[in-house]
Design an enzyme around this catalytic site. Sequence first.
Site, PDB file in Angstrom:
ATOM      1  N   LEU A  36      17.774  15.448  11.843  1.00 52.75           N
ATOM      2  CA  LEU A  36      17.529  14.688  10.630  1.00 52.75           C
ATOM      3  C   LEU A  36      17.861  13.228  10.942  1.00 52.75           C
ATOM      4  CD1 LEU A  36      19.174  16.896   7.833  1.00 52.75           C
ATOM      5  CD2 LEU A  36      16.743  16.673   8.350  1.00 52.75           C
ATOM      6  N   ASP A  37      17.126  12.313  10.324  1.00 47.66           N
ATOM      7  CA  ASP A  37      17.452  10.897  10.501  1.00 47.66           C
ATOM      8  C   ASP A  37      18.902  10.650  10.124  1.00 47.66           C
ATOM      9  OD1 ASP A  37      14.812  10.503  11.133  1.00 47.66           O
ATOM     10  OD2 ASP A  37      14.264   9.717   9.154  1.00 47.66           O
ATOM     11  N   LYS A  38      19.476   9.613  10.691  1.00 49.47           N
ATOM     12  CA  LYS A  38      20.871   9.262  10.408  1.00 49.47           C
ATOM     13  C   LYS A  38      21.140   9.228   8.908  1.00 49.47           C
ATOM     14  CE  LYS A  38      24.085   5.366  10.697  1.00 49.47           C
ATOM     15  NZ  LYS A  38      24.301   3.977  11.166  1.00 49.47           N
ATOM     16  N   THR A  79      19.399  10.516   6.390  1.00 50.05           N
ATOM     17  CA  THR A  79      18.868  11.623   5.600  1.00 50.05           C
ATOM     18  C   THR A  79      19.910  12.736   5.563  1.00 50.05           C
ATOM     19  OG1 THR A  79      16.576  11.127   6.185  1.00 50.05           O
ATOM     20  CG2 THR A  79      17.034  13.349   5.395  1.00 50.05           C
TER      21      THR A  79
END
Length: 332
Positions: free
Chosen positions: A146-148, A150
């Site tokens: 997951l993106d940082k 998110t």
Amino acid sequence: MTLPSQDHDDLVYHAQPADAGARLDRVLANAWPRESRSRLKSLITDGHLQVDGVVQDSVSAKVRAGQKMVLHIPPAEPATPEAEIIALDVLYEDDDLLVINKPAGMVVHPAAGNESGTLVNALLAHCGDSLSGIGGVKRPGIVHRLDKDTSGAMVVAKNDMAHRALSKLFAEDKENIERTYIAIVWGCPKALEGDIVGNIGRSPRNRKKMAVLVSGGKPALTHYKVVSTRPDSLASVVKCKLATGRTHQIRVHMAHIGHSLVCDPVYSRSRSIRHLGAAAQQTLETFGKQALHAQTLGFSHPRTGNFITFEATMPDDLKAVYNALNLSLSCM
């Protein structure tokens, strides 16, 4: 003959007539023999190569004589992450895997500028020697990311059997994975439900961004459904299901159809929110990240074969954004 040269952290090469028509990765492997071909491919696909000043992330691109190729070499990273005692929101755990609710702001694995405080550092302390090493020294147990900024549900493999099975599932068997995200977007799509199709790759204008490309990139498909919207259509709640898992996929796809995620610092343009009131404006201005949460994660257990599903609670700061925009959470 123009020889390969190095300038600080960049490798520079000017393509020769004999290079014309050859694959990019092969030309650069010959130009820079000290770099392994797998290393070069990784750097290219990660957006570190510019050809005549434009990012090129396709290793199979054909070379033209005279092109200037500049490869940026990122700084070296520590060889082995260290275990750090960091609290984890564990949704499920057994001998094979761990499902967590990742907080926004936590990087998944160590990288330049984020050598500590990552999910991997926390997992090394939580799982000890049982953590799968098949993902490599820097990414033990990591199956997907997951993106940082998110938040939401992630699964981690605790042994090599689980890692192999889950990695194959995420790479090859998307029909047996359920990944549902909840996003707040600006505006309201005319079609309240549909599919967004468009290859995603590095932006030719900015290698730190992804974009929908006319040619190149990797196929990407996002199913979306509007579940709530404001009467004035300023913002909407959208449920997104991933059929593929590309970098920044939901953020890029929603921006591509003109409905970028609220507060997204990379893909969203500023919107006038003066009529919302001081408190709401303050909430949105200080949120500082994309309004996106990985709500549901379902997959076949690698040992039992049973399909298991988990739901991650939305963080309070994201709930505050919903409230600031007077959007309904009951529909979810």
